[in-house]
Design an enzyme around this catalytic site. Structure first.
Site, PDB file in Angstrom:
ATOM      1  N   TYR A 178       0.844  -1.196   0.000  1.00  0.00           N
ATOM      2  CA  TYR A 178       0.000   0.000   0.000  1.00  0.00           C
ATOM      3  C   TYR A 178       0.882   1.251   0.000  1.00  0.00           C
ATOM      4  CZ  TYR A 178      -3.306   3.608   1.166  1.00  0.00           C
ATOM      5  OH  TYR A 178      -4.039   4.759   1.132  1.00  0.00           O
ATOM      6  N   ARG A 226       1.648   8.078  13.218  1.00  0.00           N
ATOM      7  CA  ARG A 226       1.224   9.296  13.912  1.00  0.00           C
ATOM      8  C   ARG A 226      -0.292   9.495  13.844  1.00  0.00           C
ATOM      9  NH1 ARG A 226       2.572  14.432  10.679  1.00  0.00           N
ATOM     10  NH2 ARG A 226       0.805  13.508   9.593  1.00  0.00           N
ATOM     11  N   ARG A 236     -11.185   4.425   9.336  1.00  0.00           N
ATOM     12  CA  ARG A 236     -10.244   3.588   8.593  1.00  0.00           C
ATOM     13  C   ARG A 236      -8.961   3.448   9.401  1.00  0.00           C
ATOM     14  NH1 ARG A 236      -8.385   8.120   4.143  1.00  0.00           N
ATOM     15  NH2 ARG A 236      -7.707   9.547   5.741  1.00  0.00           N
ATOM     16  N   PHE A 295      15.351  19.607  -0.528  1.00  0.00           N
ATOM     17  CA  PHE A 295      13.996  19.145  -0.818  1.00  0.00           C
ATOM     18  C   PHE A 295      13.798  17.689  -0.348  1.00  0.00           C
ATOM     19  CE2 PHE A 295      11.548  16.636  -3.925  1.00  0.00           C
ATOM     20  CZ  PHE A 295      10.288  17.133  -3.659  1.00  0.00           C
TER      21      PHE A 295
HETATM   22  C1  D61 Z   1      11.949  13.091  -1.626  1.00  0.00           C
HETATM   23  C2  D61 Z   1      11.163  14.160  -1.270  1.00  0.00           C
HETATM   24  C3  D61 Z   1       9.821  14.013  -1.060  1.00  0.00           C
HETATM   25  C4  D61 Z   1       9.246  12.766  -1.170  1.00  0.00           C
HETATM   26  C5  D61 Z   1      10.042  11.670  -1.528  1.00  0.00           C
HETATM   27  C6  D61 Z   1      11.397  11.858  -1.751  1.00  0.00           C
HETATM   28  C7  D61 Z   1       9.463  10.422  -1.671  1.00  0.00           C
HETATM   29  C8  D61 Z   1       8.135  10.262  -1.461  1.00  0.00           C
HETATM   30  C9  D61 Z   1       7.338  11.320  -1.110  1.00  0.00           C
HETATM   31  C10 D61 Z   1       7.888  12.580  -0.975  1.00  0.00           C
HETATM   32  C11 D61 Z   1       5.890  11.110  -0.908  1.00  0.00           C
HETATM   33  C12 D61 Z   1       5.583  10.986   0.533  1.00  0.00           C
HETATM   34  C13 D61 Z   1       4.157  10.978   0.861  1.00  0.00           C
HETATM   35  C14 D61 Z   1       4.045  11.143   2.343  1.00  0.00           C
HETATM   36  C15 D61 Z   1       2.836  11.925   2.728  1.00  0.00           C
HETATM   37  N1  D61 Z   1       1.671  11.144   2.443  1.00  0.00           N
HETATM   38  C16 D61 Z   1       0.619  11.641   1.782  1.00  0.00           C
HETATM   39  O1  D61 Z   1       0.590  12.777   1.368  1.00  0.00           O
HETATM   40  C17 D61 Z   1      -0.514  10.661   1.568  1.00  0.00           C
HETATM   41  O2  D61 Z   1      -0.960  10.691   0.240  1.00  0.00           O
HETATM   42  C18 D61 Z   1      -0.145   9.944  -0.621  1.00  0.00           C
HETATM   43  C19 D61 Z   1      -0.658  10.048  -2.073  1.00  0.00           C
HETATM   44  C20 D61 Z   1      -0.380  11.398  -2.670  1.00  0.00           C
HETATM   45  C21 D61 Z   1       1.076  11.725  -2.701  1.00  0.00           C
HETATM   46  C22 D61 Z   1       1.220  13.162  -2.903  1.00  0.00           C
HETATM   47  C23 D61 Z   1       2.631  13.690  -2.902  1.00  0.00           C
HETATM   48  C24 D61 Z   1       3.259  13.979  -1.697  1.00  0.00           C
HETATM   49  C25 D61 Z   1       4.478  14.610  -1.694  1.00  0.00           C
HETATM   50  C26 D61 Z   1       5.095  14.955  -2.892  1.00  0.00           C
HETATM   51  C27 D61 Z   1       4.444  14.644  -4.113  1.00  0.00           C
HETATM   52  C28 D61 Z   1       3.220  14.001  -4.094  1.00  0.00           C
HETATM   53  C29 D61 Z   1       5.039  15.043  -5.317  1.00  0.00           C
HETATM   54  C30 D61 Z   1       6.218  15.724  -5.323  1.00  0.00           C
HETATM   55  C31 D61 Z   1       6.843  16.028  -4.112  1.00  0.00           C
HETATM   56  C32 D61 Z   1       6.307  15.637  -2.918  1.00  0.00           C
HETATM   57  C33 D61 Z   1      -1.659  10.988   2.526  1.00  0.00           C
HETATM   58  O3  D61 Z   1      -2.206  12.224   2.225  1.00  0.00           O
HETATM   59  C34 D61 Z   1      -2.594  12.975   3.327  1.00  0.00           C
HETATM   60  C35 D61 Z   1      -3.723  13.865   2.901  1.00  0.00           C
HETATM   61  O4  D61 Z   1      -4.565  13.414   2.128  1.00  0.00           O
HETATM   62  O5  D61 Z   1      -3.760  15.008   3.367  1.00  0.00           O
HETATM   63  C36 D61 Z   1      -2.665   9.854   2.410  1.00  0.00           C
HETATM   64  O6  D61 Z   1      -3.758  10.046   1.912  1.00  0.00           O
HETATM   65  O7  D61 Z   1      -2.271   8.761   2.851  1.00  0.00           O
HETATM   66 MG    MG Z   2      -4.862   8.761   0.409  1.00  0.00          MG
END
Ligand code: D61
Ligand code: MG
Length: 439
Positions: A178, A226, A236, A295
């Protein structure tokens, strides 16, 4: 406690907040972020949906800034559809599966989200995103589209999975899977963008896929641990059954924390998350462009600080916990070099160790995992060797040596900041002393 009194009671954090606000020079000008009304709108949406990711994206090198900003907004839009429990699966599943193909249109938008969905504006203003997306370099567009396709289909599979809907995540393997779809894939796309822009060593994308996977999984798992209380409240949960069933019969029973079972489960999941630390440090050692490094590093150091905060912390079971704003300022400034990042990880690993009690069922495993991280960090630097013993030139040692050479260029900048801060501080103190003694 109020935000101001919190800062005053943590002077190092107060210093960081002042330095960050008044002294730190931005790496690049940001005036090009309002070149067109559509682009301006996109950056507004970015700030609306995530203050923390917005801050790190704004600092990026202009070569990648718009691409990563749009990558974020597109995936945020996709995730908003996934998260909205009011959308009928019959509508939701095709939207998720066809999301990537909508990137070929110029005016697609989605109006089916509940008015309460906090990020629905991103879907309503999707044509602005599309307009700017089509201006990106074709190779950057392709990366974004490929990842959107994979994530959308991965999410759709979960919605159709009856067992997942009924019981949540079953095994640790499912938990990893997931997290792969929602965060590991983001790491994949970002790594491709960074390598295409020549901002990291090329082995980052080709050699070991586990490194970039860990970048996403470490962040997502930290959020999941968290957000236990908040997610349960929304009906959920992403805690894997294979872990929580060792402690309680029903997931909501964790909140009772009978015989410390609740915190033992949290600690077990922190143990699982710590398995990504060595990969994260290796990945960070491979990023050579400063803005991309920051970043990547800032979310990771915030995650390790959050893990230390949630570790053995009963509050997580019924409330939201969050690291202090001042701590974030401190981490942002300190994580600008690899050495700074490593010291932050060392500090919080020791913090976790100090919170671990001898009665914890995973006492030994947690100690061993932390020792593995500490051993790895020693291998990275090998700066505590006895005289006449030469460091072993292992791949990570050599990688760190290269990165350290690059970081050395930053030292005068950091010293200058510290110098300016001290001058201003002594002027302010002198002024107050003068007023106090002579008025
Ligand atoms: C380097 C820097 C940033 C990084 C990385 C490497 C590798 C992975 C990530 C960022 C992504 C980490 C996601 C952690 C936070 N989780 C969420 O936001 C969940 O949603 C996941 C699906 C959408 C992902 C969106 C995303 C996040 C960060 C980014 C990116 C895209 C694109 C570019 C840069 C950073 C979480 O959402 C919380 C909410 O709905 O408010 C969920 O639904 O589980
Ligand atoms: Mg989600």
């Amino acid at each position: 406690m109020g935000k101001v009194s919190q800062l005053i009671s943590h002077p190092i954090e107060l210093k960081s907040a002042l330095k960050l606000k008044f002294l730190r020079q931005p790496l690049f000008p940001t005036d090009d972020t309002s070149a067109t009304p559509e682009l301006k709108k996109c950056y507004k949406l970015l700030n609306l949906t995530s203050r923390s990711f917005a801050a790190v994206i704004m600092e990026l090198n202009p070569e990648l800034r718009n691409s990563i900003m749009l990558f974020y907004l597109i995936l945020r839009a996709l995730d908003t559809v996934e998260d909205d429990m009011s959308i009928d699966p019959k509508v939701k599943v095709p939207v998720l599966r066809e999301f990537a193909s909508k990137l070929e249109t110029s005016d697609w938008k989605f109006e089916g989200c509940a008015p309460t969905e906090k990020d629905r504006q991103v879907l309503l203003d999707f044509p602005c995103i599309l307009k700017e997306y089509h201006k990106l370099k074709p190779e950057y567009q392709k990366v974004i589209k490929d990842i959107t396709y994979k994530m959308g289909n991965g999410m759709a599979d979960y919605i159709l999975d009856e067992n997942f809907n009924l019981n949540g995540v079953a095994t640790i393997k499912d938990y990893d899977k997931y997290c792969h779809y929602v965060a590991g894939l983001v790491g994949d796309g970002l790594t491709q963008l960074i390598v295409l822009a020549n901002f990291g060593t090329p082995d980052l994308y080709n050699e070991n896929k586990q490194l970039m996977e860990s970048m996403g999984l470490f962040l997502q798992k930290t959020n999941i641990i968290r957000d236990y209380a908040e997610d349960l409240n929304d009906g959920r949960s992403f805690y894997p059954q294979e872990v929580w069933c060792k402690y309680v019969k029903r997931l909501p029973d964790l909140a009772k924390n009978e015989d410390g079972k609740g915190v033992y489960c949290i600690n077990d999941l922190v143990l699982n998350a710590l398995s990504h630390v060595n990969d994260v440090l290796t990945y960070l050692s491979s990023i050579h462009e400063q803005s991309s490094f920051q970043f990547c590093a800032i979310p990771q150091v915030m995650a390790i600080a959050t893990l230390a905060l949630v570790f053995n912390n009963e509050t997580v079971l019924h409330d939201n916990v969050k690291i202090r704003k001042g701590t974030t300022c401190y981490l942002i400034l300190k994580s600008r070099t690899l050495k700074g990042c490593v010291e932050i990880f060392q500090y919080y690993l020791r913090e976790i160790k100090s919170k671990l009690t001898v009665v914890d069922p995973n006492y030994l495993k947690i100690n061993i995992q932390i020792a593995k991280c500490e051993q790895f960090i020693e291998e990275m630097y090998q700066d505590k060797l006895p005289p006449n013993v030469k460091p072993l030139e292992t791949p990570i040692y050599l990688k760190v040596r290269e990165k350290t050479k690059i970081d050395e260029r930053l030292i005068p900048v950091l010293q200058n900041e510290e110098f300016k801060f001290n001058i201003i501080l002594s002027m302010v103190v002198t002024a107050f002393a003068a007023i106090y003694f002579y008025h």
